[in-house]
Design a protein around this motif. Structure first.
Motif, mmCIF file in Angstrom:
data_model
loop_
_atom_site.group_PDB
_atom_site.id
_atom_site.type_symbol
_atom_site.label_atom_id
_atom_site.label_comp_id
_atom_site.label_asym_id
_atom_site.label_seq_id
_atom_site.Cartn_x
_atom_site.Cartn_y
_atom_site.Cartn_z
ATOM 1 N N ASP A 176 0.836 -1.215 0.000
ATOM 2 C CA ASP A 176 0.000 0.000 0.000
ATOM 3 C C ASP A 176 0.868 1.262 0.000
ATOM 4 O O ASP A 176 0.586 2.234 0.707
ATOM 5 C CB ASP A 176 -0.916 -0.008 1.218
ATOM 6 N N VAL A 177 1.901 1.239 -0.827
ATOM 7 C CA VAL A 177 2.912 2.296 -0.795
ATOM 8 C C VAL A 177 2.330 3.659 -1.142
ATOM 9 O O VAL A 177 2.723 4.679 -0.565
ATOM 10 C CB VAL A 177 4.056 1.963 -1.780
ATOM 11 N N PHE A 178 1.384 3.708 -2.066
ATOM 12 C CA PHE A 178 0.973 4.988 -2.642
ATOM 13 C C PHE A 178 -0.278 5.576 -1.986
ATOM 14 O O PHE A 178 -0.759 6.618 -2.409
ATOM 15 C CB PHE A 178 0.731 4.830 -4.144
ATOM 16 N N ARG A 179 -0.776 4.922 -0.974
ATOM 17 C CA ARG A 179 -1.979 5.410 -0.307
ATOM 18 C C ARG A 179 -1.621 6.515 0.687
ATOM 19 O O ARG A 179 -0.661 6.394 1.445
ATOM 20 C CB ARG A 179 -2.684 4.262 0.419
ATOM 21 N N VAL A 180 -2.385 7.589 0.649
ATOM 22 C CA VAL A 180 -2.204 8.656 1.628
ATOM 23 C C VAL A 180 -3.414 8.646 2.553
ATOM 24 O O VAL A 180 -4.561 8.625 2.109
ATOM 25 C CB VAL A 180 -2.035 10.037 0.954
ATOM 26 N N PRO A 181 -3.217 8.592 3.866
ATOM 27 C CA PRO A 181 -4.355 8.496 4.792
ATOM 28 C C PRO A 181 -5.126 9.811 4.868
ATOM 29 O O PRO A 181 -4.587 10.889 4.603
ATOM 30 C CB PRO A 181 -3.691 8.165 6.134
ATOM 31 N N ASP A 182 -6.377 9.713 5.250
ATOM 32 C CA ASP A 182 -7.214 10.902 5.344
ATOM 33 C C ASP A 182 -6.735 11.872 6.416
ATOM 34 O O ASP A 182 -7.043 13.061 6.353
ATOM 35 C CB ASP A 182 -8.660 10.508 5.635
ATOM 36 N N ASP A 183 -6.012 11.357 7.406
ATOM 37 C CA ASP A 183 -5.549 12.246 8.479
ATOM 38 C C ASP A 183 -4.159 12.817 8.204
ATOM 39 O O ASP A 183 -3.538 13.401 9.092
ATOM 40 C CB ASP A 183 -5.561 11.516 9.830
ATOM 41 N N ALA A 184 -3.671 12.656 6.968
ATOM 42 C CA ALA A 184 -2.380 13.251 6.623
ATOM 43 C C ALA A 184 -2.472 14.768 6.772
ATOM 44 O O ALA A 184 -3.476 15.390 6.431
ATOM 45 C CB ALA A 184 -1.995 12.889 5.196
ATOM 46 N N GLU A 185 -1.401 15.356 7.280
ATOM 47 C CA GLU A 185 -1.377 16.805 7.494
ATOM 48 C C GLU A 185 -0.658 17.485 6.337
ATOM 49 O O GLU A 185 0.551 17.392 6.211
ATOM 50 C CB GLU A 185 -0.693 17.140 8.824
ATOM 51 N N ASP A 186 -1.429 18.137 5.504
ATOM 52 C CA ASP A 186 -0.905 18.885 4.358
ATOM 53 C C ASP A 186 0.115 18.071 3.570
ATOM 54 O O ASP A 186 1.289 18.433 3.481
ATOM 55 C CB ASP A 186 -0.273 20.202 4.820
ATOM 56 N N PRO A 187 -0.304 16.958 2.951
ATOM 57 C CA PRO A 187 0.640 16.169 2.148
ATOM 58 C C PRO A 187 1.092 16.940 0.915
ATOM 59 O O PRO A 187 0.434 17.895 0.480
ATOM 60 C CB PRO A 187 -0.186 14.944 1.742
ATOM 61 N N MET A 188 2.220 16.531 0.362
ATOM 62 C CA MET A 188 2.662 17.068 -0.920
ATOM 63 C C MET A 188 1.666 16.611 -1.982
ATOM 64 O O MET A 188 1.487 15.420 -2.189
ATOM 65 C CB MET A 188 4.065 16.570 -1.233
ATOM 66 N N TYR A 189 1.015 17.562 -2.634
ATOM 67 C CA TYR A 189 -0.036 17.239 -3.598
ATOM 68 C C TYR A 189 0.562 17.375 -5.000
ATOM 69 O O TYR A 189 0.858 18.469 -5.468
ATOM 70 C CB TYR A 189 -1.215 18.192 -3.406
#
Length: 884
Positions: free
Chosen positions: A24-37
């Motif tokens: 699941d390398v590419f999954r970003v969780p919903d609680d990520a704080e300001d991920p690189m978009y």
């Protein structure tokens, strides 16, 4: 090591993808704080992906992988721009329905993307043709209408007869003298229809002014939007037309009004229509101009005149095609001496050309050099032939004239409201009910989505034939009513899709406001420049409205950094099915693997540049990957003997540090081709390191791990495989990016070594030396380094004299004079050099490179002890003697 060893991409690439999916390398969780978009413009669902797609998505995937290895949480989603006319037409040709065709295209394209190794968070996939998505188009339509930003009104529209639908102004392109549809390139016609418009003009000023703060956008895109918005500060002045209604004009050059020699009307102007009803010649011209592009100097004289308010002079009135209905007021007083188009028209119709502005006395060109009979003088200047206003500069004259003529300062725009109605089936139904008693009523939120009925092939708009679907009841009075049968422009879908990725499964809102406000704007956005004044402008508009209605919090711009990728060409021409020059990505993947295609594309040119697809380029990329694989295999198998050579290992370690720093900087700057060239040079160095000596185990291991990591974002499958063979911890896709500082004197010593190696090659080639016995280098004496430093800092007018004024130069007589002469000749371009001790150390570290290349021992001497052959030694360019 057996050079015959090669990797099998058909086994390696699926295994890597399976490993990434399992972890699941590419999954970003919903609680990520300001991920690189990181985001690429999502594709239209047209079938299999093409090379343009591969380039676009390779760029964003490289960035996403790079940033993830640097420790960032990365949001890198993918979705489908899946509504639109092409799918409807394709379905018609295949005797199927648009939904079935579109969903099959999505499956095919998703499979293609998966094979390319693009690392998307597929849990966030959106499809704009899903009711769960277009429900929110309809919901937003209602919100925009409540805010007074939607209006149904009659207007002259652009009609594409081939697509059988209207087009927004932004979707009409110039093609020679014609205006054509951006999709099918058919000539566009003018029609009068009642349509739905989004009032983007309410945001014209902010859309324009905010461009100045988009530092991460290409300037040419900003300029295209500035020109499209087309804000002009000017004046409105009314001219009396005896026997007819007065005419109001807009001008930015009121200072030229004394030079007006005729009044020009657009063919659609109300007065032109009135005059056409009275004059057959005018009527014939107006009819001919309707929907046709006439010569820019075409026009017809009328019997009417206008009164110049500044002079009282009667101006003949012409109807002229070069005057546009939707620019200004559709009327202008013409000043041929000071406007290029007016000048051309006046010449064609033998009208007077009267100069009223000339250059200021201290300006260029000389006023006497201006001949307005030959060409218009269009710059500001000083007024002449203007009565009481003579001698005023243009700006002062405008201020006085606007007051004296009862004019009005106004701001005009080229931008027009966004026409979003489309007379086609495959799009978001507009959520409006037309009630004979209540008028146009919004469909209540609880009744959304208004879903499309079953598709039925017919001419024109299929929704007009969907009688059962069209018949409904009015939400306000309950009486019989009809649904709106127009669908929305698909650019509505793409104006906010990037927000839906933040919360794609949210059931009670288009997106989570808190999360979107935290994650936006998109940090890196990549897509085609053809969307500069369509998608990019509309998305900016939507984002500002959404912030104003509290669906976003403080987000005014959707995309922080924008890259417009160039085209992939073949033999200098854009790949095109019609030209038969398309190279399919599947062909390259089958023969060489996805990594080869990705590496070639990313190596060929900077992202914004066009480049030619070549078979040799593909093979070269594949050879580099095979070379890397063989190095890793040889190290793994123990077929590279190891030892300890301090100077050689120190050189390689410095090159590793420098390459890591270079690749990191170049990736950050989106110069991927420069980064990959540095990796290519490092691989070649390690190959030589392996062949020339017994490399240190620790140095070789670090070098191979570094190479694999640096290649990872671009060629992820083979890099992942090699990482596993090197016993790397966990997956490479989530490993740490290597970090290192470039050695302080690296650029100086690297230049020294490369120049020295090149000089040795030149001597060997020119002298025809086949088997050198010994190569000797002589380092320049200390005093020449002192003189070099003095000359670099010298900023006077006599460097030769200043150098010879130094005692240490005079002490060396003619040799000092020769050195001074050399330095004086190059004083403006002298580069910094190492001191003698560092120069010796650098050459000793790199001696093995020269020895291995020429199969001869290398001696490093001081010039003073070397003899006459060393008198030409200079800082950074040691003297060279080769014994054969």
């Amino acid at each position: 090591m057996a050079d015959e060893i090669t990797f099998d991409h058909t086994a390696i690439e699926p295994a890597a993808r399976e490993a990434w999916e399992g972890a699941d390398v590419f999954r970003v969780p919903d609680d990520a704080e300001d991920p690189m978009y990181v985001l690429a413009m999502f594709p239209y669902t047209s079938g299999n992906i093409h090379m343009g797609h591969v380039r676009n998505y390779s760029i964003t995937d490289t960035v996403a992988r790079f940033e993830r290895m640097r420790g960032e949480e990365v949001l890198h989603p993918m979705g489908w721009d899946s509504f639109g006319l092409p799918a409807e037409n394709a379905a018609e040709r295949r005797d199927t329905d648009p939904e079935e065709w579109t969903l099959q295209c999505i499956e095919d394209m998703r499979e293609d993307m998966t094979q390319m190794g693009f690392g998307y968070d597929w849990d966030r996939e959106v499809r704009t043709c899903d009711p769960d998505y277009y429900r929110w188009n309809q919901w937003l339509f209602t919100r925009f209408r409540e805010e007074g930003l939607l209006e149904r009104k009659a207007g002259e529209i652009n009609w594409c007869p081939d697509c059988e639908t209207v087009l927004a102004d932004e979707q009409v392109e110039e093609a020679g003298d014609d205006e054509v549809c951006w999709r099918c390139e058919s000539p566009v016609e003018d029609r009068e229809l009642n349509q739905w418009y989004l009032q983007i003009t309410d945001y014209a000023d902010e859309l324009l002014d905010a461009l100045d703060d988009l530092d991460g956008w290409p300037e040419n895109v900003c300029e295209m939007q500035r020109n499209w918005i087309g804000r002009q500060e000017g004046t409105r002045v009314t001219l009396e037309v005896p026997d007819y209604s007065d005419v109001t004009i807009f001008t930015t050059r009121l200072d030229t009004i004394h030079g007006a020699t005729y009044l020009a009307l657009s063919p659609g102007h109300d007065l032109a229509q009135t005059l056409a009803a009275e004059d057959d010649d005018v009527a014939e011209y107006v009819e001919r101009a309707d929907g046709a592009d006439l010569d820019e100097t075409s026009g017809v004289a009328t019997d009417a005149v206008a009164i110049n308010p500044a002079t009282g002079e009667q101006l003949p009135i012409y109807v002229a095609d070069y005057v546009l209905d939707d620019v200004g007021t559709g009327a202008l007083y013409a000043v041929p001496a000071h406007d290029d188009r007016d000048h051309a028209f006046a010449e064609a119709h033998d009208l007077p050309i009267r100069q009223v502005v000339e250059p200021a006395p201290d300006a260029e060109p000389d006023p006497d050099a201006i001949d307005v009979q030959e060409a218009a003088y269009t710059a500001d200047g000083v007024l002449v032939n203007s009565g009481d206003y003579d001698g005023l500069d243009s700006a002062s004259a405008r201020d006085r004239l606007v007051e004296d003529l009862d004019g009005e300062w106004v701001t005009e725009y080229r931008l027009r409201d966004w026409l979003i109605s489309r007379q086609r089936y495959w799009g978001t139904p507009i959520p409006i009910v037309d009630c004979p008693d209540c008028g146009h009523v919004s469909v209540p939120d609880e009744d959304l989505p208004v879903e499309l009925p079953e598709f039925v092939q017919t001419t024109g708009n299929p929704l007009d034939e969907a009688d059962e679907w069209r018949a409904t009841t009015c939400p306000e009075c309950g009486g019989p009513a009809e649904r709106e049968t127009d669908t929305m422009d698909t650019f509505v879908d793409s104006s906010w899709y990037f927000l839906r990725y933040c919360s794609p499964d949210l059931a009670d809102a288009p997106f989570d406001t808190e999360r979107a406000s935290d994650w936006m704007p998109v940090d890196r956005y990549v897509g085609g420049i053809e969307h500069a004044v369509m998608h990019l402008l509309y998305a900016r508009f939507f984002t500002k409205v959404l912030d104003d209605i509290d669906l976003l919090e403080g987000v005014r711009e959707p995309f922080a950094d924008l890259t417009n990728q160039g085209m992939v060409l073949l033999d200098g021409e854009k790949m095109s099915k019609s030209k038969g020059n398309v190279v399919q990505p599947t062909e390259i993947v089958e023969e060489y693997g996805a990594d080869t295609a990705r590496l070639f594309i990313m190596s060929a040119a900077q992202p914004e540049k066009d480049f030619d697809w070549t078979e040799e380029g593909v093979r070269s990329a594949n050879r580099l990957l095979q070379r890397t694989y063989r190095l890793v295999r040889a190290h793994e198998d123990g077929s590279i003997a190891t030892g300890d050579r301090d100077e050689i290992d120190a050189y390689v370690e410095r090159e590793l540090d420098a390459t890591i720093a270079t690749v990191t900087e170049e990736f950050e700057a989106f110069r991927f081709n420069h980064a990959l060239q540095a990796v290519r040079e490092l691989i070649a160095l390690i190959d030589r390191y392996r062949d020339a000596t017994d490399p240190a185990e620790e140095t070789l291991d670090r070098a191979l791990r570094t190479i694999v990591k640096l290649l990872g974002p671009v060629a992820p499958h083979i890099a992942e495989h090699c990482w596993d063979r090197l016993d790397g911890e966990d997956l490479l896709a989530s490993a740490d990016w290597p970090t290192a500082d470039r050695p302080d004197d690296y650029e100086i010593t690297d230049r020294l070594i490369e120049n020295t190696r090149a000089d040795v090659r030149d001597i060997v080639d020119v002298a025809g030396i086949e088997d050198p016995e010994t190569i000797r280098l002589a380092i320049a004496p200390d005093w020449t380094f002192e003189a070099h430093a003095f000359a670099r800092e010298f900023d006077g007018s006599d460097p030769m004299g200043a150098l010879m004024g130094q005692e240490y130069m005079r002490e060396h007589g003619q040799r000092g004079a020769d050195v001074a002469q050399d330095l004086a000749a190059e004083v403006q371009s002298l580069a910094e050099q190492a001191d003698p001790a560092r120069e010796r150390t650098a050459l000793e570290r790199a001696a093995w490179l020269i020895e291995s290349e020429f199969d001869a021992p290398l001696e490093i001497l001081d010039a003073d002890a070397a003899g006459d052959w060393a008198t030409d030694a200079r800082p950074g360019r040691p003297a060279i003697d080769i014994e054969a």
